[in-house]
Design a protein around this motif. Structure first.
Motif, mmCIF file in Angstrom:
data_model
loop_
_atom_site.group_PDB
_atom_site.id
_atom_site.type_symbol
_atom_site.label_atom_id
_atom_site.label_comp_id
_atom_site.label_asym_id
_atom_site.label_seq_id
_atom_site.Cartn_x
_atom_site.Cartn_y
_atom_site.Cartn_z
ATOM 1 N N VAL A 32 0.844 -1.197 0.000
ATOM 2 C CA VAL A 32 0.000 0.000 0.000
ATOM 3 C C VAL A 32 0.882 1.251 0.000
ATOM 4 O O VAL A 32 0.637 2.200 -0.759
ATOM 5 C CB VAL A 32 -0.944 -0.003 1.223
ATOM 6 C CG1 VAL A 32 -1.676 1.334 1.338
ATOM 7 C CG2 VAL A 32 -1.950 -1.150 1.124
ATOM 8 N N GLU A 64 -4.041 6.480 -7.647
ATOM 9 C CA GLU A 64 -5.140 7.344 -7.220
ATOM 10 C C GLU A 64 -6.095 6.618 -6.284
ATOM 11 O O GLU A 64 -6.628 7.193 -5.338
ATOM 12 C CB GLU A 64 -5.900 7.853 -8.442
ATOM 13 C CG GLU A 64 -7.050 8.796 -8.114
ATOM 14 C CD GLU A 64 -7.708 9.355 -9.354
ATOM 15 O OE1 GLU A 64 -8.946 9.481 -9.368
ATOM 16 O OE2 GLU A 64 -6.991 9.670 -10.323
ATOM 17 N N ARG A 65 -6.322 5.341 -6.570
ATOM 18 C CA ARG A 65 -7.239 4.542 -5.748
ATOM 19 C C ARG A 65 -6.509 3.268 -5.339
ATOM 20 O O ARG A 65 -5.964 2.558 -6.186
ATOM 21 C CB ARG A 65 -8.497 4.205 -6.535
ATOM 22 C CG ARG A 65 -9.619 3.640 -5.675
ATOM 23 C CD ARG A 65 -10.894 3.456 -6.478
ATOM 24 N NE ARG A 65 -12.032 3.218 -5.603
ATOM 25 C CZ ARG A 65 -13.259 2.939 -6.024
ATOM 26 N NH1 ARG A 65 -13.509 2.865 -7.334
ATOM 27 N NH2 ARG A 65 -14.247 2.740 -5.165
ATOM 28 N N ILE A 66 -6.484 2.987 -4.045
ATOM 29 C CA ILE A 66 -5.790 1.806 -3.519
ATOM 30 C C ILE A 66 -6.777 1.039 -2.648
ATOM 31 O O ILE A 66 -7.229 1.540 -1.607
ATOM 32 C CB ILE A 66 -4.554 2.199 -2.700
ATOM 33 C CG1 ILE A 66 -3.591 3.057 -3.547
ATOM 34 C CG2 ILE A 66 -3.841 0.952 -2.184
ATOM 35 C CD1 ILE A 66 -2.465 3.677 -2.734
ATOM 36 N N LYS A 80 1.062 4.053 -3.055
ATOM 37 C CA LYS A 80 0.859 5.479 -2.785
ATOM 38 C C LYS A 80 2.055 6.287 -3.283
ATOM 39 O O LYS A 80 1.894 7.327 -3.937
ATOM 40 C CB LYS A 80 0.657 5.683 -1.288
ATOM 41 C CG LYS A 80 0.488 7.154 -0.865
ATOM 42 C CD LYS A 80 -0.848 7.712 -1.285
ATOM 43 C CE LYS A 80 -1.025 9.169 -0.862
ATOM 44 N NZ LYS A 80 -0.899 9.358 0.593
ATOM 45 N N GLU A 81 3.260 5.814 -2.999
ATOM 46 C CA GLU A 81 4.468 6.520 -3.423
ATOM 47 C C GLU A 81 4.586 6.582 -4.947
ATOM 48 O O GLU A 81 5.147 7.533 -5.492
ATOM 49 C CB GLU A 81 5.711 5.848 -2.836
ATOM 50 C CG GLU A 81 5.891 6.051 -1.354
ATOM 51 C CD GLU A 81 6.213 7.492 -0.994
ATOM 52 O OE1 GLU A 81 7.286 7.975 -1.385
ATOM 53 O OE2 GLU A 81 5.377 8.138 -0.332
ATOM 54 N N GLY A 130 -2.224 4.872 3.109
ATOM 55 C CA GLY A 130 -2.674 5.446 1.847
ATOM 56 C C GLY A 130 -3.795 4.725 1.149
ATOM 57 O O GLY A 130 -4.219 5.143 0.061
ATOM 58 N N THR A 153 -7.420 3.827 -0.004
ATOM 59 C CA THR A 153 -8.630 4.652 -0.120
ATOM 60 C C THR A 153 -9.897 3.852 0.140
ATOM 61 O O THR A 153 -10.944 4.425 0.420
ATOM 62 C CB THR A 153 -8.720 5.272 -1.520
ATOM 63 O OG1 THR A 153 -8.691 4.212 -2.507
ATOM 64 C CG2 THR A 153 -7.549 6.209 -1.783
#
Length: 338
Positions: A179, A188-190, A183-184, A207, A209
């Motif tokens: 995750v 946009e959507r995790i 994010k890094e 991170g 979502t």
């Protein structure tokens, strides 16, 4: 010195073992500052991987260099170092291509749940920090030795890109680090697939979502529902079971990518289904050494804090409790202090 030895299923002991010595001129001996139990250590602990004789165990470590062989030039006594779970020369063709875990001369620094360890191929394996790190950074630097680097590789293998939708299958330390990696890398959507409240909370901190608690066909259906019926751009498979692999493949859109880093156990990839899915599949042991300089910088700069996956810290002589807590899912990952 004290070191951890697995004797049989769920029989883990701390024992007096010989101090490591320089065997080859490319070796280094380090004093372990922190080590830990890996999810993959649970396979032999649970008897899924057979244990035929007592064996030292552990492959994650950070520490201070005590001694180096005559041919070691890039590290010296007194330096704080982080190393990969597989030793590599970092110079062969496979290493230069970024796959140090397939090094032509690879070696295995096993038995790292101990006070001292011998690291083969020290020049190619160990990376120093600019100065001795603050105590609060030790857990995050330790995570780079395996789980953070493995989560990073899962995201890279799945070709996570800015703006993409990512699904992470598995809420252990590797999945949670996946995750962070997604994010890094700009996802946009995790979506973190997790049924455990404490792990869901950490995934959201890292991170994620969205959280999806269901598994199997129901889990796949939920991902399809969330993505307009097609599936995610990238899926990180961080478990290693047949169910998790099928869930990952079937949650990916046509033309999407699965990065699989869970050690496979009884996994059977349906070739015909894969053929018609247009899903790309890449994985294997993470080339952690390739990522260490970048990840160390991210930790020291405060951009990432993968050390949060350690929710249990124990002295080394309580290693049996560390294994028991992880086996019973009372802990995500246990850090050990020699």
């Amino acid at each position: 010195m004290l070191g951890t030895v697995l004797h049989a299923t769920r029989d883990i002991r701390i024992e007096n073992r010989p101090d490591p010595q320089i065997v080859h001129p490319t070796d280094a001996v380090i004093r372990t500052v922190a080590t830990c139990v890996c999810g993959s250590d649970l396979w032999p602990y649970r008897g899924i991987n057979p244990v035929t004789s007592p064996q030292p165990i552990g492959h994650e470590y950070v520490g201070v260099v005590e001694e180096v062989g005559s041919e070691v030039t890039t590290v010296k006594p007194g330096q704080f170092v982080i190393g990969s779970f597989i030793a590599s020369d970092n110079t062969c063709a496979n290493c230069r291509n970024g796959y140090q875990t397939s090094c032509l001369n690879r070696d295995f620094p096993n038995g790292c749940q101990s006070q001292y360890i011998r690291v083969p191929l020290a020049d190619g394996t160990l990376v120093t920090t600019p100065e001795p790190p603050a105590a609060e950074l030790i857990p995050s630097l330790l995570a780079l030795s395996d789980v953070m680097g493995t989560g990073w590789y899962a995201a890279k293998a799945a070709e996570v890109r800015p703006g993409s939708t990512v699904v992470v299958v598995g809420d252990g330390a590797v999945g949670l680090c996946g995750v962070i990696a997604a994010k890094e890398m700009g996802a946009e959507r995790i979506v973190a697939m997790s049924r455990h409240a404490s792990r869901q909370k950490l995934a959201l901190q890292f991170g994620a979502t969205d959280i999806v608690e269901v598994r199997g066909d129901e889990g796949v259906a939920r991902i399809k529902e969330m993505t307009g019926g097609i599936g995610a751009d990238s899926v990180l498979e961080c478990v290693g079971t047949n169910e998790s692999m099928l869930q990952a493949l079937r949650s990916t859109r046509p033309g999407g990518n699965v990065g699989f880093v869970g050690m496979p156990h009884d996994v059977n990839v349906p070739a015909e289904e894969l053929f018609f899915s247009h899903v790309a599949l890449r994985g294997g042991p993470a080339p952690v050494r390739d990522y260490l300089p970048d990840l160390i910088e991210r930790v020291l700069d405060g951009r990432i804090e993968p050390g949060k996956v350690f929710d249990l810290t124990l002295p080394l002589d309580q290693v049996a409790e560390a294994y028991k807590a992880m086996d019973e899912r009372r802990a995500i990952k246990a850090l050990l202090k020699p």
